[in-house]
Structure formats: structure tokens, C-alpha cells
Design an enzyme around this catalytic site. Structure first.
Site, PDB file in Angstrom:
ATOM      1  N   THR A   1     -11.641   3.596  -0.865  1.00  0.00           N
ATOM      2  CA  THR A   1     -11.973   2.175  -0.698  1.00  0.00           C
ATOM      3  C   THR A   1     -11.482   1.621   0.639  1.00  0.00           C
ATOM      4  OG1 THR A   1     -11.636   2.028  -3.071  1.00  0.00           O
ATOM      5  CG2 THR A   1     -11.764  -0.047  -1.887  1.00  0.00           C
TER       6      THR A   1
ATOM      7  N   ALA B   1     -10.295  13.341   7.145  1.00  0.00           N
ATOM      8  CA  ALA B   1     -10.016  14.405   6.172  1.00  0.00           C
ATOM      9  C   ALA B   1     -10.136  13.831   4.773  1.00  0.00           C
ATOM     10  CB  ALA B   1      -8.608  14.964   6.387  1.00  0.00           C
TER      11      ALA B   1
ATOM     12  N   VAL C   1       2.060  -4.128   2.439  1.00  0.00           N
ATOM     13  CA  VAL C   1       2.587  -5.293   1.706  1.00  0.00           C
ATOM     14  C   VAL C   1       1.549  -6.406   1.703  1.00  0.00           C
ATOM     15  CG1 VAL C   1       4.435  -6.997   1.548  1.00  0.00           C
ATOM     16  CG2 VAL C   1       4.942  -4.709   2.416  1.00  0.00           C
TER      17      VAL C   1
ATOM     18  N   GLY D   1      -1.608  -6.536   1.141  1.00  0.00           N
ATOM     19  CA  GLY D   1      -2.961  -6.247   1.649  1.00  0.00           C
ATOM     20  C   GLY D   1      -3.287  -6.937   2.954  1.00  0.00           C
TER      21      GLY D   1
ATOM     22  N   GLU E   1      -5.713  -0.267 -13.032  1.00  0.00           N
ATOM     23  CA  GLU E   1      -6.016   1.164 -13.001  1.00  0.00           C
ATOM     24  C   GLU E   1      -5.945   1.745 -14.408  1.00  0.00           C
ATOM     25  OE1 GLU E   1      -5.354   3.257  -9.873  1.00  0.00           O
ATOM     26  OE2 GLU E   1      -4.891   1.594  -8.536  1.00  0.00           O
TER      27      GLU E   1
ATOM     28  N   ASP F   1       5.300  -1.342  -8.130  1.00  0.00           N
ATOM     29  CA  ASP F   1       4.539  -1.610  -6.894  1.00  0.00           C
ATOM     30  C   ASP F   1       5.121  -2.847  -6.171  1.00  0.00           C
ATOM     31  OD1 ASP F   1       1.951  -1.356  -5.219  1.00  0.00           O
ATOM     32  OD2 ASP F   1       1.831  -3.408  -5.979  1.00  0.00           O
TER      33      ASP F   1
ATOM     34  N   LYS G   1       7.109  -3.208  -2.416  1.00  0.00           N
ATOM     35  CA  LYS G   1       6.728  -4.172  -1.372  1.00  0.00           C
ATOM     36  C   LYS G   1       7.892  -5.092  -1.011  1.00  0.00           C
ATOM     37  CE  LYS G   1       1.891  -4.014  -2.860  1.00  0.00           C
ATOM     38  NZ  LYS G   1       0.932  -4.571  -3.819  1.00  0.00           N
TER      39      LYS G   1
ATOM     40  N   GLY H   1      -8.108  -4.489  -1.908  1.00  0.00           N
ATOM     41  CA  GLY H   1      -9.552  -4.498  -1.649  1.00  0.00           C
ATOM     42  C   GLY H   1      -9.876  -3.830  -0.329  1.00  0.00           C
TER      43      GLY H   1
HETATM   44  N1  HSE Z   1      -2.166  -2.293  -7.083  1.00  0.00           N
HETATM   45  C1  HSE Z   1      -1.862  -3.310  -6.123  1.00  0.00           C
HETATM   46  C2  HSE Z   1      -2.054  -4.677  -6.737  1.00  0.00           C
HETATM   47  C3  HSE Z   1      -2.742  -3.274  -4.910  1.00  0.00           C
HETATM   48  O1  HSE Z   1      -2.465  -4.794  -7.883  1.00  0.00           O
HETATM   49  O2  HSE Z   1      -1.756  -5.639  -6.061  1.00  0.00           O
HETATM   50  C4  HSE Z   1      -2.276  -2.325  -3.889  1.00  0.00           C
HETATM   51  O3  HSE Z   1      -0.967  -2.555  -3.511  1.00  0.00           O
END
Ligand code: HSE
Length: 445
Positions: A18, A48, A137, A139, A195, A206, A210, A307
Site C-alpha cells: 500500500t 524488491a 509516527v 502517517g 487487521e 503500535d 510511536k 493509508g
Molecule cells: N496500524 C496503524 C494504525 C497504522 O491503526 O494507526 C500504521 O501505523
């Protein structure tokens, strides 16, 4: 004037999912403006990906596609490697090999840097190359740039961020629809917001990665995810969101890092935030970060935290920085963690038991005389001051004829160890009928 007829800087991309395809597309679409900004072209020359057919379909005919990432990190025809594989395994080896081969690295891999950042930045420093990680961090929000450069005059006091879109989407849905966590998680997975294995998101890991990176940059401390306190949203119930609302608060999963008297706080957990704060109104999968600096006051950064093209926006900003700076003397570039490597601080990360904050407590209690007095007596005995109490009629909580009710208490600030002790005493009361829910509260004033 600087010559703009330099040959394009050559980029090798590891992983074209993505974000990788977003990066390729935005570089193509905006190539002329990007060239005018960078002073030279930026071209992806090599990709790659294990799925060679998919990779070939995503890029133009002039791009060499291989299935072996090592060919990219060792290629003499690549100046910058973008790592979009993720995780700590092969990604770590490839990043270190790219650095060893004298290549600059751009990565969106927060897990890798939060856990192994010290080793990776040291290797980059030794080799005189840059490791850039704006996309790691929040996005597309340029929060790394803001902390490292825009706010460089400030002594940062605290940062609080909604830095995980998946959990913010789930919390927004729970509030809007009055649904429980499990139900919303399934819906989020069906819609592709969460996910198939959502563990890192819903358990706060996650966000922990960050906030660890932001903390290092804000306070000039090493990255040390192992010292972060991390609690996710799996224990939240719809009624907590409802009660919080009745008291004028929203519940958000916040990544918080703060300069305290005894060191640096580094924590992720659900928090009650006053509903009137702008950050409390960040809904759905959006991200937002509040930074408090001594000179600037409060600043707020808002945008898409994930995204294809939002994350590509951050990746390309790093590519442009490198294109501009790679011929500069390494000592004159912006340091990886904002502070010069020989001027890092050894301020300790404060253990959670020493953190001072305020609390929301929900106790399922027998609806009988003296229960409230016993609970408040324990808090008073611990020196914990009550800010507000909410109790609904038993019938409203447990249905007609109910003999139990919910007791909601907001406290003033106290040290976490004291609260843990008081909670153990309250939990032992025979009139407390279920595990007590404790959610921390941040005024963010
Ligand atoms: N999985 C993360 C989120 C996005 O839901 O914010 C990528 O860091």
C-alpha cells in the site's frame, strides 16, 4: 544559485504494498514540483518484492524489479533505500546492511526503530548516512519534523497523541453506537479498518512504538520502548464510555510522554479527556498530536495516520530532505533524534507506579447502606481526594428490582502506587461485586 541539473537521486524500494505503491504514484504525479523543491529529481530505480508480478504491475517499465531485497541494499545504483517491509526481523538486517553499504535509509517501521533505534542510529552516525522516519509516527502528519525542527527552541513539557487510527476508529464506533469492544472490533475487521491480527493496535503496542520515538526526540533520551507502560483498549466497556460522557469526558487511547520531576513519563493507555478539548473530538481513524512547549504553548497536529498516499507524503518528505542534505557534512545535518548524539540526556523513564495522574473508577457494588462510605473511606485513608461521584439508580443499571448498581468516582491527582493500594483494598470489600475498572484521566490543560 544552486545548480538544478544534477542527475536524479536513485531510490531502491523494499516492499511495494500500500505505502510503496503510494510512494511510487505520488513521486510520478508530482515529480516536477518535487524536483523543483529538492533541487534534483528523485527516481525509484529498483524495487524488491516477493510478489514480482504485483511489483511489476505497480511500477513503470524503467524500474528494475527483483525478488531479493539484498540486491537493492547492495546495488551501486541506489543512493537511498526505502524500507517498507515492517517488523524487527529481516527489515533490521536489511536496514543495517544498507547503512553498511553507505546508503541513506527512509523507513516507516516504528517497531524497528522503537526497539532497535539506538543500534541503527549509531550505525548510521558511524557511516555518515541518514535514517529518516517521518512516516513511522502518525502517517502523513509531519510530527517528526515539527518536534525536531519547528519546535527546536522549546523545552518540550509534554506530548499527548491519538497515534493509532484503528483504536480511535473502534472507540468512536463504541461511543456513537453504544456497542461493546468485541462487536466493534469484528466490524472494524470486516471493513478493513483493523487487521486480521489486530494485537499490536488494540493492545497499545503500535502507539507505544510511536510515542517512544516522539519521546526520544522531544527530550533527547535514547529510544527505550522496553521502559514504556503499554495498556490497550480491550478492557473498555460501552458503559465506561457512556459514564465518561455524562461526566463531560471522552475516552481516547493516548500515547503520553511528559517531563516530570523524577524523569520522563512514557505511557500508552485509555484516558478520559475533557470533551471540550480539540483532541477529544478527533474521530474515526484520524490521528492527532498535542505538543506543549514552554515557549510556543500548546500546538496541535491533525491528519491521516495511515493509508497509501498520506504515508507516502511522509516518505517523500524524507526523500526530499535527503536529496537536499546528502552532500552536506554529516555533522551539519539535523541529528536523527533532534539532539546531538554526544548530548543525549540520561533522564530516567519513570516507572508507572511513580506516575502522578487522576482516575476514573467504576465499581459494581451492592446497593446497600454504608457501601459508598466504605469506598470513600479507603480513598480518604490513602490520601486520595475525590473530584466527582456519579451513581445511578439500581433499576436503571441492573434492570427492575436490581440489588446492585455502578458507582463512578473521579479522583484528583495522586501517585499510581497509592491508587493501586487503594484499589486492592476496595476490591477486597464483599460489597464490591466485580473487578473494578480503572481508567486514567488527563486534563491536557
Ligand atoms: N496500524 C496503524 C494504525 C497504522 O491503526 O494507526 C500504521 O501505523
Amino acid at each position: 544559485m544552486k545548480p538544478t541539473n544534477l542527475s536524479p537521486i536513485r531510490v531502491g524500494l523494499l516492499g511495494i504494498g500500500t505505502v510503496g505503491s503510494g510512494t511510487y504514484n505520488v513521486l510520478q504525479r508530482n515529480q516536477e514540483e518535487i524536483r523543483r523543491r529538492a533541487g534534483r529529481g528523485i527516481e525509484i530505480t529498483m524495487v524488491a518484492d516477493l510478489d514480482v508480478a504485483r511489483a511489476k504491475a505497480a511500477v513503470g517499465a524503467g524500474v528494475q524489479v527483483v525478488d531479493d531485497a539484498r540486491k537493492v541494499v547492495t546495488s551501486p545504483d541506489v543512493d537511498i533505500v526505502i524500507e517498507l517491509i515492517g517488523g524487527y526481523g529481516i527489515a533490521k538486517q536489511l536496514v543495517l546492511e544498507a547503512i553498511e553499504a553507505g546508503k541513506h535509509v527512509v523507513t516507516a517501521n516504528k517497531a524497528l526503530l522503537a526497539v532497535h533505534g539506538t543500534e541503527i542510529f549509531a550505525a548510521a552516525h558511524r557511516k555518515g548516512v541518514m535514517v529518516a522516519f517521518e512516516a513511522a509516527v502518525a502517517g502523513g502528519i509531519p510530527i517528526i519534523k515539527a518536534l525536531r525542527e519547528g519546535l527546536t527552541a522549546n523545552s518540550i513539557q509534554w506530548i499527548a497523541g491519538i497515534i493509532n487510527g484503528t483504536t480511535n476508529f473502534i472507540l468512536s464506533e463504541m461511543r456513537d453506537k453504544g456497542l461493546d469492544f468485541d462487536v466493534v472490533l469484528k466490524e472494524a475487521q470486516r471493513l478493513g479498518y483493523a487487521e486480521a491480527d489486530p494485537t499490536f493496535d488494540i493492545e497499545g503496542v503500535d502507539a507505544g512504538h510511536k510515542v517512544t520515538l516522539m519521546s526520544a526526540i522531544a527530550f533527547g533520551i535514547p529510544v527505550q520502548f522496553d521502559k514504556a507502560y503499554v495498556e490497550g483498549i480491550t478492557g473498555l466497556a460501552a458503559q465506561d464510555i457512556r459514564y465518561a460522557e455524562q461526566l463531560g469526558y471522552r475516552i481516547k487511547l493516548l500515547g503520553i510522554t511528559k517531563r516530570a520531576a523524577n524523569g520522563i513519563e512514557l505511557r500508552v493507555h485509555p484516558s478520559l479527556v475533557p470533551a471540550k478539548r480539540l483532541i477529544a473530538n478527533v474521530e474515526g481513524a484520524m490521528n492527532a498530536v498535542v505538543v506543549q512547549g514552554d515557549a510556543v504553548g500548546t500546538t496541535l497536529y491533525y491528519g491521516k495516520g495511515a493509508g497509501s498516499e498520506p504515508t507516502a507524503s511522509a516518505v517523500i518528505a524524507d526523500l526530499v530532505d535527503i536529496a537536499r542534505l546528502h552532500t552536506a557534512d554529516p555533522e551539519h545535518r539535523v541529528p536523527h533524534l533532534a539532539f546531538q548524539p554526544d548530548a543525549m540526556s540520561d533522564l530516567p523513564v519513570v516507572p508507572m507506579s511513580d506516575v502522578v495522574t487522576s482516575y476514573y473508577l467504576r465499581l459494581k457494588v451492592a446497593d446497600e447502606a454504608g457501601v459508598l462510605a466504605k469506598v470513600t473511606g479507603i480513598l480518604a485513608g490513602a490520601g486520595i481526594s475525590i473530584d466527582a461521584v456519579l451513581q445511578r439508580e439500581a433499576d436503571e443499571v441492573g434492570g427492575e428490582g436490581s440489588t446492585h448498581t455502578d458507582l463512578i468516582i473521579l479522583t484528583h491527582d495522586c501517585v499510581e502506587a497509592k491508587m493501586n493500594n487503594a484499589l486492592a483494598q476496595m476490591q477486597a470489600l464483599p460489597t464490591v461485586l466485580a473487578p473494578i475498572t480503572r481508567i486514567r484521566k488527563e486534563e491536557l490543560a
